[in-house]
Scaffold this active site. Structure first.
Site, PDB file in Angstrom:
ATOM      1  N   GLU A  25      48.664  35.997  37.942  1.00 53.25           N
ATOM      2  CA  GLU A  25      48.271  35.110  39.037  1.00 53.25           C
ATOM      3  C   GLU A  25      49.100  35.358  40.294  1.00 53.25           C
ATOM      4  O   GLU A  25      48.582  35.281  41.405  1.00 53.25           O
ATOM      5  CB  GLU A  25      48.366  33.647  38.603  1.00 53.25           C
ATOM      6  CG  GLU A  25      47.372  33.253  37.524  1.00 53.25           C
ATOM      7  CD  GLU A  25      45.915  33.447  37.956  1.00 53.25           C
ATOM      8  OE1 GLU A  25      45.658  33.555  39.168  1.00 53.25           O
ATOM      9  OE2 GLU A  25      45.047  33.510  37.069  1.00 53.25           O
ATOM     10  N   CYS A 188      21.969  33.082  39.988  1.00 56.54           N
ATOM     11  CA  CYS A 188      23.109  32.165  39.923  1.00 56.54           C
ATOM     12  C   CYS A 188      22.798  30.995  38.991  1.00 56.54           C
ATOM     13  O   CYS A 188      21.767  30.340  39.128  1.00 56.54           O
ATOM     14  CB  CYS A 188      23.461  31.642  41.308  1.00 56.54           C
ATOM     15  SG  CYS A 188      24.897  30.535  41.299  1.00 56.54           S
TER      16      CYS A 188
END
Length: 332
Positions: A25, A188
Site C-alpha cells: 500500500e 459494469c
DNA sequence: AAGTCGTGGGT
DNA sequence: TACCCAAGACT
C-alpha cells in the site's frame, strides 16, 4: 498482485501478512501496480519481516527504493518499521486509529491495511473510489474540494461483510471498468444504479480544478572521476526534493543557476543536457565533466570507488546525468 | 490548506 | 509534444 490473498481463501479465514500489505500500500501511493510489482518482490526478499527492515541500513533501503519515486515514502517506511518494533513489539497494530499514528500511513493506507490485512470495516478512499462515487452519484463538484462529500458517500456504501474484499473490489472496479477515460459502463456491475451513466455524464466525471502549467528550471551537474575510477557523489539533504538520495554535486536549480563546482578542475561541458520532469517543474541540467588526480580534495561530496558505485541506486534524474556523462567519457 | 514530492505509461 | 494519470502523505 502477488501479495494478495484470493477471495476464496479469505472467506476460508486466510488473511495476508500485514507487513506485506502495508509494504504494497505504501508503494502503491500514487504509483501504478506495474511499477510496484518488482520493487515489492525485491523488498520482501531483502527484508522478509518488519524486524529485518527496522534493522536495515538507511542507505541500503534508499538505494533499493531508487527509481520508484516519492522518496519520502522510503524514509517513512523505515521510520514506520522502527516504530512498529519499538512501540508495538514488532506486531503491526490492527486498528485504523493506531495505524494512522505511524509515519507514512495516512487516511487511505490506514483504512486499506485495516480492511485488507485485518478485515475491519473501514472505508478506503483513493483516486479510484473518488471516481466511482462521483459517477455513481453524479457528483459534479470538482476535486479536490469534493473529496469530503465523496468520502461520506463511500462510507455510507461500505458493507459490514467482507470489508477487505469490498475495499479491493471497489478499487479494482475503478482500475479496470470505471476507468478515467472510456469507462466500460456496458459491463459494469453497478450500471443499474449509476446516476452518471443514466445522465450520460460518466466520462466527464470526476471534474477537477484546472492546474497551472509546469515551469522549467535549469541547473548544472558536476561529474568528477578520479584517477582510480572513483566517482564524486553527494548525499542529498534528508528533506526536500530527492531527499536522502545519492546525487551529483551541482548548482541550484532555478532560472539562472550559479556555477558551483565541488572542486577545482579542468571542467569540460557536454554538448547534451539531461532533461527530466518532476511533479511540478521541468529540469534541464547542463553537465560538466572532469578527470581529477588521485590526491584531489573535494570541497563537497565524497569519492565512491568504482566497485561500490551502482547507477541503479541513483534517482532517475541523476541516472540520466550518469548515462550522458559515461557515453561522453567513453567516446560513444 | 495550498504546495511539495517522482516516475513511467498512455493518449 | 504536452498533457493526464496512478491503491496519497506531509507540511
Amino acid at each position: 498482485m502477488p501479495w494478495r490473498v484470493p477471495p476464496a481463501d479469505r472467506q476460508a479465514g486466510v488473511l495476508p501478512d500485514p507487513y506485506a500489505v502495508w509494504m504494497s500500500e505504501v508503494m502503491l501511493q500514487q504509483t501504478t501496480v506495474a511499477a510496484v510489482r518488482d520493487y515489492h518482490r525485491k523488498f520482501m526478499a531483502l527484508w522478509p519481516d518488519v524486524s529485518a527492515l527496522a534493522a536495515a541500513d538507511d542507505a541500503d533501503v534508499m538505494a533499493a527504493w531508487a527509481g520508484l519515486g516519492y522518496y519520502a515514502r522510503a524514509r517513512n517506511l523505515l521510520k514506520c518499521a522502527r516504530a512498529v518494533v519499538a512501540d508495538h513489539g514488532g506486531i503491526f497494530p490492527d486498528t485504523y486509529d493506531k495505524l494512522l499514528t505511524l509515519p507514512g500511513i495516512g487516511p487511505y493506507t490506514a483504512a486499506a491495511v485495516a480492511a485488507i490485512a485485518f478485515d475491519r470495516s473501514e472505508t478506503v478512499v483513493d483516486g479510484n473510489v473518488e471516481r466511482v462515487m462521483a459517477r455513481l452519484y453524479d457528483v459534479h463538484a470538482p476535486l479536490p474540494g469534493a473529496k469530503p462529500q465523496l468520502t461520506d458517500l463511500a462510507a455510507a456504501l461500505t458493507p459490514p461483510e467482507r470489508p477487505g474484499d469490498y475495499a479491493q473490489a471497489v478499487m479494482d472496479l475503478g482500475a479496470t471498468i470505471c476507468t478515467p477515460r472510456n469507462p466500460a459502463c456496458g459491463i459494469c456491475p453497478w450500471r443499474g444504479p449509476c446516476a452518471a451513466r443514466d445522465a450520460g455524464t460518466a466520462a466527464a466525471l470526476p471534474k477537477k480544478t484546472p492546474k497551472k502549467k509546469t515551469p522549467t528550471r535549469f541547473g548544472i551537474a558536476y561529474v568528477a572521476r578520479r584517477a582510480d575510477g572513483a566517482w564524486l557523489l553527494e548525499k542529498r539533504p534528508e528533506k526536500g526534493l530527492l531527499g536522502g538520495m545519492l546525487g551529483w554535486p551541482g548548482s541550484d536549480w532555478s532560472d539562472a543557476p550559479a556555477p558551483n563546482p565541488p572542486l577545482d578542475a579542468d571542467w569540460t561541458s557536454l554538448p547534451a543536457e539531461a532533461r527530466h520532469t518532476f511533479t511540478h517543474f521541468h529540469l534541464r541540467l547542463k553537465i560538466e565533466v572532469a578527470f581529477v588526480p588521485q590526491d584531489a580534495a573535494a570541497q563537497r561530496g565524497q569519492f565512491v570507488p568504482a566497485g561500490d558505485f551502482r547507477p541503479a541506486a541513483l534517482p532517475t534524474a541523476m541516472r540520466k546525468v550518469y548515462d550522458l556523462a559515461t557515453s561522453a567519457l567513453q567516446g560513444d
